[in-house]
Design an enzyme around this catalytic site. Structure first.
Site, short mmCIF file in Angstrom:
data_model
loop_
_atom_site.label_atom_id
_atom_site.label_comp_id
_atom_site.label_asym_id
_atom_site.label_seq_id
_atom_site.Cartn_x
_atom_site.Cartn_y
_atom_site.Cartn_z
N SER A 74 0.88 2.39 -8.49
CA SER A 74 -0.06 2.96 -9.46
C SER A 74 0.59 4.05 -10.29
O SER A 74 0.42 4.10 -11.52
CB SER A 74 -1.30 3.51 -8.75
OG SER A 74 -2.04 2.47 -8.18
N ARG B 73 -4.80 12.76 -11.03
CA ARG B 73 -3.40 12.55 -11.40
C ARG B 73 -3.26 12.08 -12.85
O ARG B 73 -2.29 12.40 -13.51
CB ARG B 73 -2.78 11.53 -10.45
CG ARG B 73 -1.29 11.37 -10.62
CD ARG B 73 -0.69 10.43 -9.61
NE ARG B 73 -1.20 9.08 -9.77
CZ ARG B 73 -1.44 8.25 -8.77
NH1 ARG B 73 -1.23 8.61 -7.53
NH2 ARG B 73 -1.88 7.04 -9.00
N ARG B 74 -4.24 11.34 -13.35
CA ARG B 74 -4.12 10.78 -14.70
C ARG B 74 -4.18 11.85 -15.78
O ARG B 74 -3.43 11.79 -16.73
CB ARG B 74 -5.21 9.73 -14.93
CG ARG B 74 -4.89 8.42 -14.26
CD ARG B 74 -5.75 7.29 -14.77
NE ARG B 74 -7.17 7.52 -14.64
CZ ARG B 74 -7.89 7.21 -13.57
NH1 ARG B 74 -7.31 6.69 -12.52
NH2 ARG B 74 -9.18 7.43 -13.54
N HIS C 207 -6.58 9.54 -7.78
CA HIS C 207 -6.11 8.80 -8.95
C HIS C 207 -6.61 9.45 -10.23
O HIS C 207 -5.85 9.63 -11.19
CB HIS C 207 -6.55 7.34 -8.89
CG HIS C 207 -5.66 6.47 -8.05
ND1 HIS C 207 -4.97 5.41 -8.58
CD2 HIS C 207 -5.35 6.51 -6.74
CE1 HIS C 207 -4.27 4.82 -7.62
NE2 HIS C 207 -4.50 5.46 -6.49
N ARG C 208 -7.89 9.83 -10.26
CA ARG C 208 -8.45 10.46 -11.47
C ARG C 208 -7.77 11.77 -11.78
O ARG C 208 -7.44 12.05 -12.93
CB ARG C 208 -9.95 10.70 -11.28
CG ARG C 208 -10.78 9.50 -11.56
CD ARG C 208 -12.24 9.85 -11.71
NE ARG C 208 -12.98 8.65 -12.02
CZ ARG C 208 -14.11 8.30 -11.46
NH1 ARG C 208 -14.68 9.08 -10.57
NH2 ARG C 208 -14.70 7.18 -11.80
N ALA D 128 0.84 -1.19 0.00
CA ALA D 128 0.00 0.00 0.00
C ALA D 128 0.88 1.24 0.00
O ALA D 128 1.89 1.30 0.72
CB ALA D 128 -0.92 -0.01 1.22
N SER E 98 3.01 2.28 -2.09
CA SER E 98 4.40 2.04 -2.50
C SER E 98 4.79 2.81 -3.75
O SER E 98 5.96 2.88 -4.09
CB SER E 98 4.61 0.54 -2.75
OG SER E 98 3.79 0.11 -3.83
N GLY E 99 3.79 3.35 -4.49
CA GLY E 99 4.05 4.05 -5.74
C GLY E 99 3.75 3.20 -6.96
O GLY E 99 4.07 3.57 -8.08
#
Length: 173
Positions: free
Chosen positions: A17, A54-55, A51-52, A12, A14-15
């Protein structure tokens, strides 16, 4: 990087993604992002939003909390795909009391049929202590077995630790 299966493992936060997103962005857009998480609480909703954000541009987001194999089959076979994450997908099936072996086999078939780059993210959960309850042990064992089966099929396996990628397996495309 060309096609084939890439498995990105890590703990968890950890980078993994962020690393996986960068791997997919090496290919020409549009990129498919298959999300397996469901926003069941505020904390998970915040993670999904992060996450969204960042993409950015170029990503097509698809939700597949259960039918991951079907979603993979529905995408163009050459389109670069990021699946994030297999561990949540497995959790969804475990909690729904589905046949984990059958779901895993369907996923493996769908991945094998894809000639384009497919990057799958999964947690490596077996580094910790032995869980004290049967459900948690079943989850840990199922996640470990799924990771092993996919790593055997993958042309590249990367373990991300503290944001640093460690190449575990590398085969020519």
């Amino acid at each position: 990087m060309s096609g084939g299966l890439v498995l990105v493992l890590g703990g968890a936060r950890s980078g993994k993604s962020r690393f996986a997103e960068a791997e997919v962005r090496r290919q020409q857009a549009p990129w498919a992002y298959i999300a397996t998480a469901e926003a069941r609480d505020a904390e998970m909703a915040a993670r999904i939003a992060l996450h969204r954000s960042r993409r950015g541009e170029g990503w097509q987001t698809h939700e597949a909390p259960l039918d991951l194999a079907g979603r993979l089959q529905a995408l163009p076979p050459e389109q670069p795909v990021l699946v994030d994450c297999l561990t949540l997908w497995l959790t969804n099936h475990l909690l729904a009391e589905h046949d984990l072996a059958a779901e895993g086999a369907a996923l493996e078939q769908a991945l094998a049929a894809r000639p384009g780059l497919t990057v799958c993210v999964a947690n490596e959960v077996g580094f910790g202590i032995v869980p004290d309850n049967a459900l948690a042990r079943r989850f840990r064992d199922a996640a470990g077995l799924l990771n092993q089966r996919l790593a055997a099929r993958a042309r590249r396996v990367v373990l991300v630790v503290a944001g640093l990628p460690l190449i575990v397996k590398e085969e020519a495309p």
